[in-house]
Scaffold this active site. Structure first.
Site, PDB file in Angstrom:
ATOM      1  N   HIS A  10      56.838  13.720  64.146  1.00  0.00           N
ATOM      2  CA  HIS A  10      57.707  12.714  63.589  1.00  0.00           C
ATOM      3  C   HIS A  10      58.214  12.835  62.377  1.00  0.00           C
ATOM      4  CE1 HIS A  10      58.882   8.314  63.300  1.00  0.00           C
ATOM      5  NE2 HIS A  10      58.246   8.197  61.984  1.00  0.00           N
ATOM      6  N   ASP A  62      56.650  13.821  68.893  1.00  0.00           N
ATOM      7  CA  ASP A  62      56.223  12.822  67.996  1.00  0.00           C
ATOM      8  C   ASP A  62      55.207  11.693  68.428  1.00  0.00           C
ATOM      9  OD1 ASP A  62      56.582  10.494  66.383  1.00  0.00           O
ATOM     10  OD2 ASP A  62      58.810  10.739  66.422  1.00  0.00           O
ATOM     11  N   CYS A  89      63.371   6.133  61.697  1.00  0.00           N
ATOM     12  CA  CYS A  89      62.037   5.498  62.291  1.00  0.00           C
ATOM     13  C   CYS A  89      62.386   3.834  62.139  1.00  0.00           C
ATOM     14  CB  CYS A  89      60.770   5.862  61.383  1.00  0.00           C
ATOM     15  SG  CYS A  89      59.164   5.084  61.721  1.00  0.00           S
TER      16      CYS A  89
END
Lengths: 373, 156
Positions: free
Chosen positions: A346, A317, A163
């Site tokens: 995610h 996601d 991320c």
């Protein structure tokens, strides 16, 4: 079962034309099942209290408050010279990469003979609100990378960024390419021109005044971040708890559920100036792929990245849609760029059964092929 | 005539959207409208209720997804956040001011009390000194006179 669902029967049961008797039986069975589930409530609470925060033992090899560098222990001999450093986002705890024994990305690499390190950014103190992205990338991360290289005696390492941690790793590689041998990016955004998803709509400059938030709070509170992420899917929470009630007598499910709940509620604040930099120059102005994202007084140049890159993306996601990650190959100079996608969300990318079945074996193999001495 | 800027209209649209998405799915989950459906009235089974719940939540999700992207919602969110941040700033300023005032008041009170205590001690010491002088004068009248004179001289 009511009469209408019975196989081979063309119409309602003549003895029970309105389905009352069949439905009453079904409700009685349902009541029994629910009673049995309620009986397991004490066990549910025990499991909630004992949910782990990471499962693999580690040593803290370096510390610069509040940041720590962790080295995971393993009985497996190190077969690859190049160490692996995991870099997580600044908004949550990193142990999601080592959540449970059967859902641990860390263990996958340890079992394959890698020497695995992890950055634990810690909880920013109030005085840390002045820390910028430069402090994190050129300060903390650079020192931790040098520490790993010093401990292992290697000239370079592999980075696994998740991320926002992936974006930080990418920025770092663009400035210190000679120290980064391989780059693995999990749901790492780099191109925010794709604004179709909810978060993209919400953080647009017209709707979100990042300066006001940072100027008011200093460090952006964990509750603000956690609450905002929760609001992106307001009904998902209701669905989750309804599913939970249906399975509270399932031990394996409870282990997974509470580990995940514990992690997702274990939020940390983010240093105010870092948040301002990331939201303003990244999410709002999309300056990373334009070559104008400022870091340490000069723009980040993605074309300086030449190492092999593996992108791991999730097709469902809702925080970092894959369209924000995949354009990376157009902006770096690396000739060895691969992308692996999995049907997951995610976080499912790190802890999902499908990801561990389909994605991670390939990722481990990819890195092993590129980590030979 | 609907007004897109009116939050009430936005809420009404949300409900309409949700209901439109819910009703066909709900009919499917109960078997209503199909050839095999029992004649009404019927009693739904737990499976049917679960299916309807799921359909309802899906409809809610879809309606929420659409609503949370509308300009009205985004504008309301921005205004809400501005107001919340302004209130937070005011609260912080108020608390800071109060703390400063309290600290100042506490400082002044403490100082006054300390001065008063010192004055009381001083007075007690003065009285003790006077008594000592008196005792010495009683013991030795000649010395007392000399000391007393000397004392006056010293004071002068």
């Amino acid at each position: 079962m009511i009469a209408t669902d019975a196989p081979g029967q063309s119409g309602p049961d003549p003895m029970d034309p309105f389905g009352f008797a069949a439905a009453a039986t079904a409700w009685a069975e349902e009541f029994q099942r629910q009673s049995a589930r309620l009986a397991s409530l004490p066990q549910v609470l025990d499991k909630a209290r004992s949910a782990p925060k990471g499962v693999t033992p580690y040593d803290v090899v370096h510390r610069e408050e509040p940041v720590r560098l962790l080295r995971f222990r393993s009985d497996v001999e190190h077969r690859h010279g190049t160490p692996l450093l995991c870099v997580f986002a600044l908004v949550n705890r990193p142990y999601v990469l080592d959540l449970l024994p059967h859902k641990s990305v860390v263990r996958r690499f340890l079992d394959a003979g890698f020497d695995v390190y992890m950055v634990d950014w810690g909880t920013p103190r109030p005085a840390d609100h002045v820390k910028t992205l430069t402090d994190y990338v050129e300060g903390h991360l650079h020192r931790l990378v040098r520490k790993v290289l010093e401990v292992t005696g290697q000239p370079s390492l592999s980075l696994l960024g998740y991320c926002m941690g992936g974006t930080l790793s990418l920025m770092y590689a663009s400035r210190h390419q000679e120290l980064v041998r391989n780059l693995m990016l999990m749901a790492a955004p780099c191109d925010w021109s794709h604004r179709e998803h909810m978060l993209g709509c919400w953080v647009a400059e017209d709707h979100f005044d990042v300066d006001a938030v940072v100027d008011t709070f200093g460090n952006v509170p964990a509750e603000f971040l956690g609450g905002s992420f929760g609001l992106l899917k307001p009904i998902a929470s209701a669905r989750k708890w309804m599913g939970f009630l249906d399975r509270i007598d399932d031990d394996a499910f409870l282990d997974d559920f509470w580990a995940m709940e514990t992690w997702s509620n274990d939020n940390i604040p983010i240093a105010g100036e870092t948040y301002r930099d990331f939201v303003k120059y990244g999410l709002q102005q999309n300056r990373l792929v334009k070559g104008t994202f400022p870091l340490d007084g000069r723009p980040v140049d993605l074309s300086a990245v030449t190492c092999p890159i593996l992108q791991l993306v999730a097709t469902a996601d809702h925080l970092v849609p894959m369209e924000q990650s995949t354009p990376l190959s157009e902006h770096v100079s690396s000739r060895d760029v691969s992308t692996e996608a999995v049907k997951a969300g995610h976080i499912g990318l790190a802890v999902g059964s499908r990801a561990h079945r389909e994605l991670w074996p390939k990722a481990v193999e990819w890195l092993a092929d590129r980590s030979a001495d | 005539m609907s007004d897109p800027a009116n939050p009430a209209d936005a809420a009404a649209r949300f409900m309409q959207d949700m209901w439109k998405a819910f009703t066909p799915g709900a009919a499917g989950s109960t078997g209503a409208g199909s050839g095999s459906a029992p004649p009404m009235p019927f009693m739904p089974t737990p499976e049917m209720v679960r299916s309807m719940q799921s359909t309802f939540l899906t409809a809610m999700e879809e309606a929420a997804e659409r609503t949370m992207r509308t300009p009205q919602f985004l504008d309301a969110m921005r205004r809400g956040m501005e107001e919340s941040l302004a209130m937070q700033q005011q609260l912080r300023a108020f608390l800071q001011q109060n703390v400063e005032q309290s600290m100042h008041a506490a400082g002044a009170d403490t100082g006054a009390a300390t001065v008063a205590a010192l004055q009381r001690i001083e007075r007690k010491l003065d009285r003790l000194e006077e008594r000592l002088d008196a005792i010495e004068r009683d013991r030795s009248p000649a010395a007392g006179t000399a000391r007393g004179t000397g004392g006056k001289d010293e004071t002068a």
